[in-house]
Design a protein around this motif. Structure first.
Motif, PDB file in Angstrom:
ATOM      1  N   ASN A   1     -16.035  48.794  -9.664  1.00 57.20           N
ATOM      2  CA  ASN A   1     -17.319  49.196  -9.105  1.00 57.20           C
ATOM      3  C   ASN A   1     -17.509  48.648  -7.696  1.00 57.20           C
ATOM      4  O   ASN A   1     -18.100  49.312  -6.838  1.00 57.20           O
ATOM      5  N   GLY A   2     -16.984  47.442  -7.437  1.00 56.37           N
ATOM      6  CA  GLY A   2     -17.105  46.851  -6.107  1.00 56.37           C
ATOM      7  C   GLY A   2     -16.408  47.679  -5.050  1.00 56.37           C
ATOM      8  O   GLY A   2     -16.930  47.878  -3.947  1.00 56.37           O
ATOM      9  N   VAL A   3     -15.216  48.193  -5.378  1.00 61.72           N
ATOM     10  CA  VAL A   3     -14.499  49.055  -4.422  1.00 61.72           C
ATOM     11  C   VAL A   3     -15.283  50.339  -4.186  1.00 61.72           C
ATOM     12  O   VAL A   3     -15.461  50.791  -3.052  1.00 61.72           O
ATOM     13  N   MET A   4     -15.797  50.926  -5.268  1.00 61.88           N
ATOM     14  CA  MET A   4     -16.534  52.181  -5.159  1.00 61.88           C
ATOM     15  C   MET A   4     -17.929  51.985  -4.552  1.00 61.88           C
ATOM     16  O   MET A   4     -18.548  52.957  -4.100  1.00 61.88           O
ATOM     17  N   ASN A   5     -18.387  50.752  -4.507  1.00 65.06           N
ATOM     18  CA  ASN A   5     -19.713  50.465  -3.954  1.00 65.06           C
ATOM     19  C   ASN A   5     -19.797  50.759  -2.465  1.00 65.06           C
ATOM     20  O   ASN A   5     -20.882  50.771  -1.875  1.00 65.06           O
ATOM     21  N   THR A   6     -18.652  50.991  -1.843  1.00 67.64           N
ATOM     22  CA  THR A   6     -18.626  51.281  -0.406  1.00 67.64           C
ATOM     23  C   THR A   6     -18.960  52.736  -0.089  1.00 67.64           C
ATOM     24  O   THR A   6     -18.986  53.122   1.086  1.00 67.64           O
ATOM     25  N   LEU A   7     -19.206  53.560  -1.118  1.00 74.33           N
ATOM     26  CA  LEU A   7     -19.643  54.932  -0.861  1.00 74.33           C
ATOM     27  C   LEU A   7     -20.874  54.928   0.041  1.00 74.33           C
ATOM     28  O   LEU A   7     -21.708  54.010  -0.054  1.00 74.33           O
ATOM     29  N   PRO A   8     -21.011  55.926   0.911  1.00 75.42           N
ATOM     30  CA  PRO A   8     -22.132  55.925   1.863  1.00 75.42           C
ATOM     31  C   PRO A   8     -23.502  55.767   1.211  1.00 75.42           C
ATOM     32  O   PRO A   8     -24.417  55.217   1.825  1.00 75.42           O
ATOM     33  N   TRP A   9     -23.660  56.247  -0.031  1.00 75.64           N
ATOM     34  CA  TRP A   9     -24.952  56.106  -0.704  1.00 75.64           C
ATOM     35  C   TRP A   9     -24.994  54.867  -1.611  1.00 75.64           C
ATOM     36  O   TRP A   9     -25.946  54.663  -2.341  1.00 75.64           O
TER      37      TRP A   9
ATOM     38  N   ARG B   1     -26.016  50.110   5.242  1.00 75.92           N
ATOM     39  CA  ARG B   1     -26.529  48.920   5.935  1.00 75.92           C
ATOM     40  C   ARG B   1     -25.751  48.657   7.217  1.00 75.92           C
ATOM     41  O   ARG B   1     -26.328  48.341   8.255  1.00 75.92           O
ATOM     42  N   ALA B   2     -24.416  48.766   7.135  1.00 77.22           N
ATOM     43  CA  ALA B   2     -23.598  48.547   8.324  1.00 77.22           C
ATOM     44  C   ALA B   2     -23.925  49.578   9.402  1.00 77.22           C
ATOM     45  O   ALA B   2     -24.021  49.243  10.595  1.00 77.22           O
ATOM     46  N   ALA B   3     -24.111  50.837   8.991  1.00 76.62           N
ATOM     47  CA  ALA B   3     -24.447  51.890   9.948  1.00 76.62           C
ATOM     48  C   ALA B   3     -25.796  51.628  10.600  1.00 76.62           C
ATOM     49  O   ALA B   3     -25.967  51.804  11.815  1.00 76.62           O
ATOM     50  N   THR B   4     -26.766  51.194   9.792  1.00 73.72           N
ATOM     51  CA  THR B   4     -28.100  50.915  10.325  1.00 73.72           C
ATOM     52  C   THR B   4     -28.085  49.726  11.281  1.00 73.72           C
ATOM     53  O   THR B   4     -28.681  49.766  12.363  1.00 73.72           O
ATOM     54  N   ALA B   5     -27.392  48.672  10.864  1.00 65.65           N
ATOM     55  CA  ALA B   5     -27.375  47.441  11.663  1.00 65.65           C
ATOM     56  C   ALA B   5     -26.714  47.650  13.019  1.00 65.65           C
ATOM     57  O   ALA B   5     -27.138  47.071  14.030  1.00 65.65           O
ATOM     58  N   LEU B   6     -25.673  48.500  13.055  1.00 64.02           N
ATOM     59  CA  LEU B   6     -24.931  48.696  14.303  1.00 64.02           C
ATOM     60  C   LEU B   6     -25.226  50.038  14.958  1.00 64.02           C
ATOM     61  O   LEU B   6     -24.575  50.414  15.946  1.00 64.02           O
ATOM     62  N   LYS B   7     -26.203  50.779  14.392  1.00 69.11           N
ATOM     63  CA  LYS B   7     -26.622  52.080  14.943  1.00 69.11           C
ATOM     64  C   LYS B   7     -25.445  53.053  15.043  1.00 69.11           C
ATOM     65  O   LYS B   7     -25.177  53.646  16.095  1.00 69.11           O
ATOM     66  N   LEU B   8     -24.749  53.202  13.924  1.00 69.69           N
ATOM     67  CA  LEU B   8     -23.590  54.083  13.848  1.00 69.69           C
ATOM     68  C   LEU B   8     -23.815  55.138  12.775  1.00 69.69           C
ATOM     69  O   LEU B   8     -24.752  55.037  11.977  1.00 69.69           O
ATOM     70  N   ASP B   9     -22.943  56.137  12.726  1.00 71.45           N
ATOM     71  CA  ASP B   9     -23.010  57.144  11.686  1.00 71.45           C
ATOM     72  C   ASP B   9     -22.225  56.662  10.466  1.00 71.45           C
ATOM     73  O   ASP B   9     -21.074  56.217  10.595  1.00 71.45           O
ATOM     74  N   ALA B  10     -22.846  56.741   9.274  1.00 70.10           N
ATOM     75  CA  ALA B  10     -22.200  56.243   8.062  1.00 70.10           C
ATOM     76  C   ALA B  10     -20.880  56.963   7.786  1.00 70.10           C
ATOM     77  O   ALA B  10     -19.914  56.347   7.310  1.00 70.10           O
ATOM     78  N   GLY B  11     -20.825  58.262   8.099  1.00 73.74           N
ATOM     79  CA  GLY B  11     -19.591  59.015   7.888  1.00 73.74           C
ATOM     80  C   GLY B  11     -18.460  58.523   8.763  1.00 73.74           C
ATOM     81  O   GLY B  11     -17.300  58.466   8.337  1.00 73.74           O
ATOM     82  N   ASP B  12     -18.779  58.147  10.016  1.00 71.72           N
ATOM     83  CA  ASP B  12     -17.759  57.641  10.927  1.00 71.72           C
ATOM     84  C   ASP B  12     -17.189  56.300  10.445  1.00 71.72           C
ATOM     85  O   ASP B  12     -16.047  55.954  10.751  1.00 71.72           O
TER      86      ASP B  12
END
Length: 471
Positions: A147-155, A161-172
């Motif tokens: 589950n930890g590996v799969m927890n990296t799914l965009p949703w 959180r990483a995308a929000t914090a660094l103002k990036l696109d989650a898909g990228d």
């Protein structure tokens, strides 16, 4: 000083629960309270706790109603086909059982919610582990790591959180990481195979030819003629006796055709409402992924609707709620106890000082390799900190340091996902208490067994990311 006390508080908590000197709830409450006094901020303890409770209250509400909802779905038989399919694959072979656990956890993890994954996985696999006399920490460790590996799914949370914090696109961030994450998942399956081989060696190649119910515990005969759980039982070696297809109460032959992890004749089943429940669950998960409403509200509405439609009689509704009350109370209690821990860590400034110290300890010459540094740091930091604290407090600092040496924020963001395999077993993750609670495993036992394998999985993801040029 706060840095040292922060690490000391976390170390004290982990040591006490792994040595079983304190229960997790008591340790989550008393240890931070003592350290809050030790740093001279005892007068603010109430404020820190209330702040922590306020932040985790939505999580507690989500878990409470998610447990009720999925508990009802398990009661009515929604997941019985999945259970039967997994059990047919597993047969009575410990190797297949552990690999089946990893596969099931990975598949169910697609919904992005750890609590859902653990409820379904444990409900499906727990009866089989118990009946075969297998180690339950193997089940919880494999499920949590997958589950930890799969927890990296965009949703799933961390990527967003990483995308929000660094103002990036989650898909990228996520799409280029797929090969590395795939390598991590393959490693989990390989790990499950190795652990399954170890279980097979420990308890033998098991037979379901003869199953006896004794003292309310199912006794399984092993290949060596003894019972799987150490009880005395009359039986035969695998392949002898009644032969495939025979079985005692609830048992089955070697093919596992008649063996059911969930009682197929239980009174709570609602076969006529199967497609309604399937559609309701699909709609609920779709709404959750699309963020149509806050997740606690979705599960609250879903639980109320599921109870009303499946059990229109008030007495039946009360019985279903009572049946799941233990899990609800245990998990909610653990979440609110964790609020004390996180509240004190944040309120006293320990988390900030710990993060600043770690970032400051990075040698100047490592600047061009900040993505690698971020990946390495993400393993312990996401274990000792909440994802919010790491992604909003530490990752921006690491990204800024990397930018000064030409490292792009995208590389930092991808590297920051590496530690999620270990993060899911952190004492600060509410879902892990659902896992150990439903599996009836001590949190300390789960931690002692899982941490090394989960950390190794994270290192595999990091190594694959470097090899593929992603990090």
């Amino acid at each position: 000083m706060l840095t040292v006390l922060g690490f000391a508080m976390i170390a004290t908590f982990l040591v006490l629960i792994m040595l079983k000197k304190m229960s997790p709830i008591a340790a989550l409450v008393l240890i931070p309270a003592l350290f809050c006094v030790a740093v001279g901020q005892g007068a603010q303890l109430g404020d820190y706790v209330i702040d922590g409770v306020g932040k985790l209250a939505p999580t507690a509400a989500m878990l409470m109603f998610a447990i009720v909802y999925f508990g009802v779905m398990i009661d009515v038989g929604l997941f019985d086909p999945i259970v039967r399919g997994i059990l047919r694959f597993c047969k009575a072979d410990p190797v297949r059982v552990v690999v089946g656990t990893a596969v099931l956890a990975a598949i169910v993890s697609l919904d992005g919610d750890g609590s859902t994954t653990f409820m379904i996985t444990v409900s499906a696999m727990y009866p089989l582990y118990k009946r075969l006399g297998m180690s339950l920490v193997v089940m919880t460790g494999v499920a949590a790591t997958a589950n930890g590996v799969m927890n990296t799914l965009p949703w799933g949370g961390p990527t967003a959180r990483a995308a929000t914090a660094l103002k990036l696109d989650a898909g990228d961030i996520f799409v280029p990481m797929i090969p590395a994450l795939g390598a991590g998942l393959l490693f989990v399956f390989a790990l499950a195979y190795v652990l399954g081989r170890r279980e097979r060696k420990r308890i033998g190649y098991l037979s379901l030819d003869e199953v006896l119910d004794r003292d309310s515990e199912t006794v399984l005969v092993t290949a060596g003629g003894g019972s799987a759980d150490g009880a005395t039982a009359a039986g035969t070696k695998a392949g002898s006796g009644a032969g495939p297809g025979a079985g005692g109460p609830g048992g089955a032959g070697q093919e596992g055709e008649g063996f059911q992890g969930l009682d197929p004749h239980r009174a709570t089943l609602r076969p006529r409402l199967y497609w309604f429940n399937a559609a309701l669950t699909a709609a609920l998960l779709t709404a959750m992924i699309m963020e149509l409403l806050p997740i606690p509200v979705l599960f609250l509405l879903g639980a109320a609707l599921a109870l009303t439609v499946n059990y229109p009689d008030m007495a039946q509704q009360k019985a279903r709620i009572a049946a799941h009350a233990d899990n609800v109370l245990n998990v909610a209690g653990m979440v609110f106890a964790a609020a004390v821990f996180t509240g004190v860590l944040s309120g006293t400034g320990m988390v900030k000082h710990m993060a600043d110290w770690l970032v400051g300890a990075i040698p100047e010459g490592m600047g061009p390799h900040m993505a690698l540094v971020t990946g390495v740091l993400s393993i312990p930091l996401t274990y000792f900190m909440s994802n919010d604290g790491f992604y909003f407090g530490v990752v921006p600092v690491l990204a800024e340091a990397g930018a000064a040496h030409g490292v792009s924020p995208l590389e930092i963001a991808r590297a920051s996902l590496v530690g999620q395999a270990l993060h899911m077993s952190s004492p600060l993750v509410p879902a892990v208490y659902v896992l150990v609670g439903m599996a009836k495993v001590e949190f300390g036992d789960h931690t002692r067994f899982t941490v090394k394998w989960a950390a190794l999985t994270s290192l595999v993801v990091l190594a694959a990311g470097i090899l593929f040029g992603i990090v």
